[in-house]
Every structure is written in structure tokens, then in C-alpha cells.
Motif scaffolding. Structure first.
Motif, short mmCIF file in Angstrom:
data_model
loop_
_atom_site.label_atom_id
_atom_site.label_comp_id
_atom_site.label_asym_id
_atom_site.label_seq_id
_atom_site.Cartn_x
_atom_site.Cartn_y
_atom_site.Cartn_z
N ASP A 134 37.74 57.16 -123.18
CA ASP A 134 37.77 58.59 -123.44
C ASP A 134 38.57 59.27 -122.33
N THR A 135 39.86 59.48 -122.57
CA THR A 135 40.71 60.05 -121.52
C THR A 135 40.31 61.48 -121.18
N ALA A 136 39.80 62.20 -122.15
CA ALA A 136 39.37 63.58 -121.87
C ALA A 136 38.23 63.58 -120.87
N GLU A 137 37.31 62.62 -120.98
CA GLU A 137 36.20 62.54 -120.04
C GLU A 137 36.72 62.17 -118.65
N LEU A 138 37.69 61.25 -118.59
CA LEU A 138 38.27 60.88 -117.30
C LEU A 138 39.00 62.06 -116.68
N ASP A 139 39.76 62.78 -117.49
CA ASP A 139 40.46 63.97 -116.98
C ASP A 139 39.47 64.96 -116.39
N ARG A 140 38.39 65.17 -117.11
CA ARG A 140 37.43 66.22 -116.75
C ARG A 140 36.58 65.84 -115.55
N SER B 270 39.50 69.15 -110.84
CA SER B 270 40.46 70.06 -110.22
C SER B 270 41.26 69.38 -109.11
N GLY B 271 41.12 68.07 -108.98
CA GLY B 271 41.87 67.34 -107.97
C GLY B 271 41.32 67.49 -106.57
N TRP B 272 40.06 67.87 -106.46
CA TRP B 272 39.48 68.10 -105.14
C TRP B 272 39.17 66.81 -104.39
N PHE B 273 38.79 65.77 -105.14
CA PHE B 273 38.27 64.56 -104.49
C PHE B 273 39.03 63.34 -104.98
N MET B 274 39.40 62.47 -104.04
CA MET B 274 39.92 61.17 -104.43
C MET B 274 38.75 60.30 -104.89
N PRO B 275 38.99 59.34 -105.77
CA PRO B 275 37.87 58.68 -106.46
C PRO B 275 37.28 57.47 -105.75
N LEU C 256 49.02 51.16 -104.63
CA LEU C 256 47.63 51.47 -104.96
C LEU C 256 47.35 52.98 -104.96
N LEU C 257 48.17 53.74 -104.25
CA LEU C 257 48.05 55.20 -104.31
C LEU C 257 48.65 55.77 -105.59
N ALA C 258 49.68 55.11 -106.10
CA ALA C 258 50.42 55.64 -107.25
C ALA C 258 49.57 55.95 -108.48
N PRO C 259 48.63 55.06 -108.89
CA PRO C 259 47.85 55.38 -110.10
C PRO C 259 47.12 56.71 -110.01
N TRP C 260 46.51 56.97 -108.85
CA TRP C 260 45.82 58.24 -108.69
C TRP C 260 46.80 59.41 -108.65
N ALA C 261 47.85 59.28 -107.85
CA ALA C 261 48.80 60.38 -107.70
C ALA C 261 49.46 60.73 -109.02
N VAL D 8 47.48 65.22 -115.14
CA VAL D 8 46.37 66.04 -115.63
C VAL D 8 46.53 67.50 -115.20
N LEU D 9 46.95 67.70 -113.95
CA LEU D 9 47.03 69.06 -113.41
C LEU D 9 48.42 69.68 -113.58
N ASP D 10 49.35 68.91 -114.13
CA ASP D 10 50.70 69.41 -114.37
C ASP D 10 51.32 69.95 -113.09
N ALA D 11 51.11 69.23 -112.00
CA ALA D 11 51.65 69.60 -110.69
C ALA D 11 51.75 68.34 -109.84
#
Length: 504
Positions: A75-81, A86-91, A253-258, A264-267
Motif C-alpha cells: 500500500d504505497t499510500a500508507e507508506l507515503d502517509r 512530512s519528511g521530518w524523520f528518517m526511517p 543506501l541513502l538514495a532510496p530514502w532521498a 512524495v513531497l515533490d521537492a
């Protein structure tokens, strides 16, 4: 690999203690027993603050894992949300917590906090083992005593914040860099495996605590320069290859998150998006963060985000860009004096509130008499242990270690790490949970200062200087210069902050 005893840990005074391996075993057991004794205080404590975001991310990741094993699309929508939000925390912490929710989808606070405790114990033991291998049992015992036996440090291990775990991984990285420095001194280049391990440790630290990014880049740059200066010919090229391997591992390893967060944030997002909002809240006028007052019915950190989303939709931009403009507006009246005063306040909050999170993990209003007594015991004993060591750490930042070449090298590595971590109050609000990231390095700094004092006063036998060749003499000279430069930098910053607070 043979255990290398640290210079300065021989003589009559240490002989009064139990054998070092025995003492170390008792201290590690004491850390575990502290956690067991304090577990009743947190067994039913729900997530607090940022913990909820990490828990939401962990649950979303666990659902994605189950979907993949069931051969269905996540569920990509759940992962996005919940993972990006809001991109505040790295996972990083969400990834560590996800296995609990994979096995127990409805895991309650007791299970989640127990899992966090196990993870932090494992990291604690990993640092102890690394210290035994690199510096010897007595240095490992010093670390096991501080921060290992600081009650609040053990208590914080039940939390789902990434600060403590990041500090443990950073300690492992620092010890690897110290080993690398030993090799460079003898003209030995790091191997590709060394580079890969350093890259893995660095990216793990970043995923757990995004604010370490500046420190990690700085350590990488310093290490590369040291290798280029100290090595020659083929060994220099081997070092460049190892550095490239470490950098590649880090970036891959940083690339997938970035890439995912940016999509998701279009930025453009490299680590997190919190810096702009935090700078506005921390150093500007928080009442002007929404180009005026924000919605009074929203929580403090959500007010600007909700406003930025509305502005972004209305203007066809993105919330990250709008947040940057809002932060600049809120900081339009910031002066150097007001900025330094805020930095001094946050630095004090960073270092002088070691036990404040007892009341966040375990709410005072919901405690019974026994739990209240336990919470006060944790806080009181933490203060008794923490502040004397903090004083030693403060003195160590103004002190140049001279007892041996390796002691100088360790001093430089530790000071660079501590200095990098203490940059946070200059860019971001700080509080009583962030010291747990610096705690392992503080323990090493305090131990090094004590050993230096014991050697200088004759209570410990002076170690061999380690200066044998002309290369050793040159390395010692440059390390001494770097040490003095670091102490002067600390003095200048401390004086500037003091003047900003004292002088009207």
C-alpha cells in the motif's frame, strides 16, 4: 585480532580493581539489571511525541513486508502517509521497530519497549566488544560505567527515539576511524572492506539521527585528507579506492530514502525537511511563522506544515519550498546577539537536563506510589552520576592530551565527534534527549582526561610515547596542532556564548 592495551592503564592504582574482564562483565550485567529493574516504569507507557511517528512508520513497513511475502502490491499510500509523511524523520528507528509489528501486528507498549531495550542492549554490547578489541578491557569498563550505568541512559533505551542508538553506532564509527588512524601512522592504507564498513556505519548513524549529517561529512573529509597526506604511491591510491567504496555505499543506501521522499513531497529532500521550520521556531518569532500567527487550534509543529500545504496548493508550489520562505520571514529580525542567546539556551537544554524524559516516557499523573518513587530514584541517581562526568567532559574540551601519540589520536577523534554533535544547538532546537547521542563519546573523553591526570600526577606509570620514527614525530606534531586548534575553537565559541548571555 590481539587485544591492544591502551597506554596509561598500567600501574598500582588499577591493580586494586578486580581483573579487567571480570570488572567489565559486572558492569555490563549492571546495565542489563538496570533495564530489568526499570521496565515496570514503562511497561504500559504509550508512545510520546516523535515516538508515535516512528511507530506509525514501523507499522506501515511491516504491512509492506507482509504484502510482499503474500505476493501483493504494498500500500504505497500508507507508506507515503506514515514513512515519509512530512519528511521530518528518517526511517532508521521505524526500520528497527518493524520486525515487532511483522510478528505481532497489534503489539502493545510493553512489547515495543521491550524490543527497543533489547536492541539498545545489543548495541551497547557491540560498543563494549569493539572497545575491548581496539583499546582494551579497562577502556571498555570505563564506557560500561558511563554511560552504561547512568540510570537515565538505561531508561532511555526503552524509548523509540533514535538518539541513543545513533550514539552507539557513532561510537563504533569513531573506533573504526581510530583504528584507521593507527594504520595511516604506519603507512598502511585502509582496505576496500574498511571503506565499506565505514560507509555502513555512517549511513546507519544518519538514518537513526539525521542531525549527524554535518558531522559525518566532516569526519569523511578529515579522514580522506589525512590519508592523502600520510600515504604515498600505491597506498595512497588504495586509500582513495577505500574512500570511494565507503562513499558509494553511503550514497547508494541513502538514495532510496532521498528519492522516495523527494517524490512524495515533490521537492528535493536529502535527509529531512525539519531544518527550515526548526530554525524559524528556534531562532525567529514563532508567532510570525505563518507570515503572521498560525492556526491556534493546531499543535505547535503542525501549524506551519498545515499552512504551508494550503499555500502550496494555492500557488502551485510545494510545502518544502513554502516552509523555507516562512522560516526566512520569521527570522527577519534575528540579530547576532539574539541568535547566540538562543544557542546558549539550547546548549544548556542539551546538556543540563539529563533526566527530563522520565516524565515523557512515564507520565507522573498516571504513576502509583511505587512508580513515583522509582521515577524519582532514576532522576536523582542520574544527576549524581551525570553531572560530575559532564564537568570532566567540559574540562577535557579545553585540555590537550599529551601522554602518548595514540592518546593524542584518540583525543582528536573524540573531540571532532563531540564538536560535530554539539553543532545541533546552532541550527536546531535542543533538549534533554539529545545528550544520549553524545554520551558514549563523553564517556571516552572523561576517561581520557582522568588517565591523563593520573599519569601526570604519578599515580599511573607513564606510557611509552609511541614516537619511534621521523613519521611518528611528524604525526605527533600535527596531532598536537590539531588538538590546540580544537581547544582554541571551543574557547572562542564558549566566550562568544558567555558574552551574549552576560553582556546586555
Amino acid at each position: 585480532m590481539a587485544v591492544v592495551s591502551a597506554p596509561g592503564w598500567t600501574g598500582r592504582w588499577p591493580d586494586r580493581l578486580p581483573p579487567a574482564p571480570v570488572l567489565l562483565g559486572w558492569l555490563v550485567a549492571g546495565h542489563v539489571l538496570l533495564k530489568v529493574a526499570m521496565f515496570p516504569l514503562v511497561v504500559s507507557a504509550p508512545p510520546y511525541g516523535d515516538e508515535q511517528a516512528y511507530a506509525n512508520g514501523a507499522m506501515a513497513l511491516s504491512n509492506a513486508v507482509r504484502d510482499l511475502f503474500a505476493f501483493t502490491s504494498p500500500d504505497t499510500a500508507e507508506l507515503d502517509r506514515n514513512v515519509v509523511a512530512s519528511g521530518w524523520f528518517m526511517p532508521g528507528m521505524s526500520i528497527l521497530m518493524a520486525p515487532v509489528y511483522v510478528v505481532f501486528p497489534d503489539a502493545g507498549p510493553a512489547l515495543v519497549r521491550g524490543w527497543c531495550a533489547l536492541m539498545t542492549i545489543a548495541l551497547h554490547v557491540a560498543v563494549v566488544r569493539s572497545l575491548v578489541r581496539v583499546l582494551g578491557h579497562r577502556w571498555a569498563a570505563a564506557y560500561a560505567a558511563f554511560p552504561g550505568l547512568v540510570p537515565m541512559y538505561a531508561f532511555f533505551g526503552f524509548g523509540a527515539w533514535g538518539d541513543l542508538a545513533a550514539g552507539s553506532v557513532l561510537a563504533l564509527l569513531a573506533l573504526r576511524l581510530f583504528e584507521l588512524g593507527r594504520g595511516l601512522r604506519h603507512g598502511a592504507a585502509p582496505t576496500l572492506r574498511d571503506g565499506v564498513v565505514l560507509g555502513l556505519l555512517a549511513i546507519a548513524t544518519l538514518y537513526l539521527r539525521a542531525s549527524t549529517s554535518v558531522l559525518l561529512v566532516g569526519l569523511g573529509a578529515v579522514t580522506l585528507v589525512a590519508a592523502l597526506v600520510l600515504l604515498r604511491g600505491r597506498e595512497r591510491w588504495r586509500a582513495v579506492g577505500a574512500g570511494a567504496a565507503g562513499g558509494a555505499v553511503f550514497l547508494v543506501l541513502l538514495a532510496p530514502w532521498a528519492l522516495y521522499a523527494s517524490h512524495v513531497l515533490d521537492a528535493r529532500v536529502v535527509t529531512t525537511t525539519t531544518l527550515a521550520t526548526s530554525r524559524g521556531n528556534s531562532f525567529g518569532d514563532p508567532h510570525q511563522l505563518c507570515f503572521g500567527r498560525c492556526d491556534p487550534d493546531s499543535p505547535e509543529w503542525f501549524k506551519p506544515v498545515r499552512y504551508a500545504r494550503e499555500v502550496a496548493r494555492a500557488t502551485g508550489t510545494n510545502e518544502v519550498e513554502v516552509l523555507g520562505e516562512m522560516s526566512s520571514y520569521a527570522r527577519r529580525d534575528v540579530t547576532l546577539d539574539s541568535y547566540l542567546e538562543d544557542v546558549a539556551l539550547y546548549l544548556a537544554a542539551y546538556s543540563l537536563q539529563p533526566a527530563v524524559f522520565v516524565d515523557h516516557v512515564s507520565t507522573p499523573a498516571e504513576r502509583n506510589v511505587a512508580e513515583t518513587a522509582g521515577a524519582w530514584t532514576v532522576m536523582g541517581t542520574t544527576w549524581l552520576v551525570y553531572f560530575p562526568v559532564l564537568l570532566l567532559v567540559a574540562v577535557s574540551l579545553f585540555t590537550v592530551v599529551r601522554r602518548s601519540l595514540e592518546a593524542r589520536l584518540l583525543d582528536v577523534v573524540v573531540k571532532l565527534c563531540i564538536g560535530g554533535l554539539l553543532l545541533q544547538p546552532f541550527f536546531h532546537v535542543a533538549g534533554g534527549r539529545y545528550w544520549t547521542t553524545a554520551a558514549p563519546l563523553w564517556g571516552l573523553a572523561a576517561a581520557s582526561l582522568v588517565v591523563e591526570w593520573l599519569v601526570r600526577t604519578g599515580r599511573l606509570a607513564a606510557p611509552a610515547t609511541g614516537v619511534v620514527t621521523d613519521r611518528d614525530a611528524a604525526v605527533e606534531t600535527w596531532l598536537g596542532r590539531i588538538q590546540r586548534l580544537l581547544t582554541v575553537a571551543v574557547a572562542v565559541v564558549a566566550l562568544a556564548l558567555l558574552l551574549a548571555v552576560v553582556v546586555p
